[in-house]
Design a protein around this motif. Sequence first.
Motif, PDB file in Angstrom:
ATOM      1  N   SER A   1      33.124  41.745  29.745  1.00  0.00           N
ATOM      2  CA  SER A   1      33.812  42.735  30.549  1.00  0.00           C
ATOM      3  C   SER A   1      34.237  42.107  31.876  1.00  0.00           C
ATOM      4  CB  SER A   1      32.931  43.947  30.771  1.00  0.00           C
ATOM      5  OG  SER A   1      31.944  43.691  31.729  1.00  0.00           O
ATOM      6  N   MET A   2      35.121  42.756  32.544  1.00  0.00           N
ATOM      7  CA  MET A   2      35.667  42.246  33.795  1.00  0.00           C
ATOM      8  C   MET A   2      35.007  42.944  34.977  1.00  0.00           C
ATOM      9  SD  MET A   2      39.664  42.103  34.575  1.00  0.00           S
ATOM     10  CE  MET A   2      40.312  40.602  35.135  1.00  0.00           C
ATOM     11  N   GLN A   3      34.736  42.176  36.031  1.00  0.00           N
ATOM     12  CA  GLN A   3      34.101  42.710  37.242  1.00  0.00           C
ATOM     13  C   GLN A   3      34.932  42.304  38.446  1.00  0.00           C
ATOM     14  OE1 GLN A   3      31.248  44.605  37.468  1.00  0.00           O
ATOM     15  NE2 GLN A   3      31.581  44.737  39.660  1.00  0.00           N
ATOM     16  N   GLU A   4      35.067  43.167  39.419  1.00  0.00           N
ATOM     17  CA  GLU A   4      35.809  42.879  40.637  1.00  0.00           C
ATOM     18  C   GLU A   4      34.853  42.902  41.828  1.00  0.00           C
ATOM     19  OE1 GLU A   4      39.428  44.833  43.282  1.00  0.00           O
ATOM     20  OE2 GLU A   4      39.199  45.389  41.196  1.00  0.00           O
ATOM     21  N   TYR A   5      35.000  41.926  42.716  1.00  0.00           N
ATOM     22  CA  TYR A   5      34.166  41.839  43.908  1.00  0.00           C
ATOM     23  C   TYR A   5      35.065  41.789  45.139  1.00  0.00           C
ATOM     24  CZ  TYR A   5      30.671  40.298  40.529  1.00  0.00           C
ATOM     25  OH  TYR A   5      29.821  40.211  39.458  1.00  0.00           O
ATOM     26  N   LEU A   6      34.660  42.464  46.189  1.00  0.00           N
ATOM     27  CA  LEU A   6      35.389  42.406  47.452  1.00  0.00           C
ATOM     28  C   LEU A   6      34.791  41.296  48.307  1.00  0.00           C
ATOM     29  CD1 LEU A   6      35.699  46.204  48.294  1.00  0.00           C
ATOM     30  CD2 LEU A   6      37.438  44.681  47.360  1.00  0.00           C
ATOM     31  N   LEU A  39      26.780  36.691  41.617  1.00  0.00           N
ATOM     32  CA  LEU A  39      27.530  37.597  40.753  1.00  0.00           C
ATOM     33  C   LEU A  39      26.704  38.803  40.329  1.00  0.00           C
ATOM     34  CD1 LEU A  39      29.290  34.942  38.506  1.00  0.00           C
ATOM     35  CD2 LEU A  39      30.327  36.305  40.333  1.00  0.00           C
ATOM     36  N   THR A  40      25.381  38.689  40.339  1.00  0.00           N
ATOM     37  CA  THR A  40      24.517  39.801  39.956  1.00  0.00           C
ATOM     38  C   THR A  40      24.471  40.871  41.033  1.00  0.00           C
ATOM     39  OG1 THR A  40      23.156  38.280  38.669  1.00  0.00           O
ATOM     40  CG2 THR A  40      22.201  40.414  39.163  1.00  0.00           C
ATOM     41  N   SER A  41      24.260  40.453  42.280  1.00  0.00           N
ATOM     42  CA  SER A  41      24.134  41.416  43.382  1.00  0.00           C
ATOM     43  C   SER A  41      25.455  41.689  44.100  1.00  0.00           C
ATOM     44  CB  SER A  41      23.117  40.905  44.407  1.00  0.00           C
ATOM     45  OG  SER A  41      23.622  39.754  45.076  1.00  0.00           O
TER      46      SER A  41
END
Length: 64
Positions: A1-6, A39-41
């Motif tokens: 799945s895809m995740q987005e981070y600011l 990437l986890t937190s």
Amino acid sequence: SMQEYLLPGKGWAALGVSQDPNIVLLGNFFTGSVIKFDLTSGEVVAQGETGVQRSIAGVAQFPG
């Protein structure tokens, strides 16, 4: 799945893999900042400054 981070600010153009599978290394071309990003937190766990703007072309972690 895809995740987005600011991330803080613009210019995060360099990406490197870490020895830890949950960490990526990111370099900001505009500011010269380098961060270790979890990437986890979704948090910055370490940060360094090159002191040179518009200069980062890549980041790498060497075994040690």
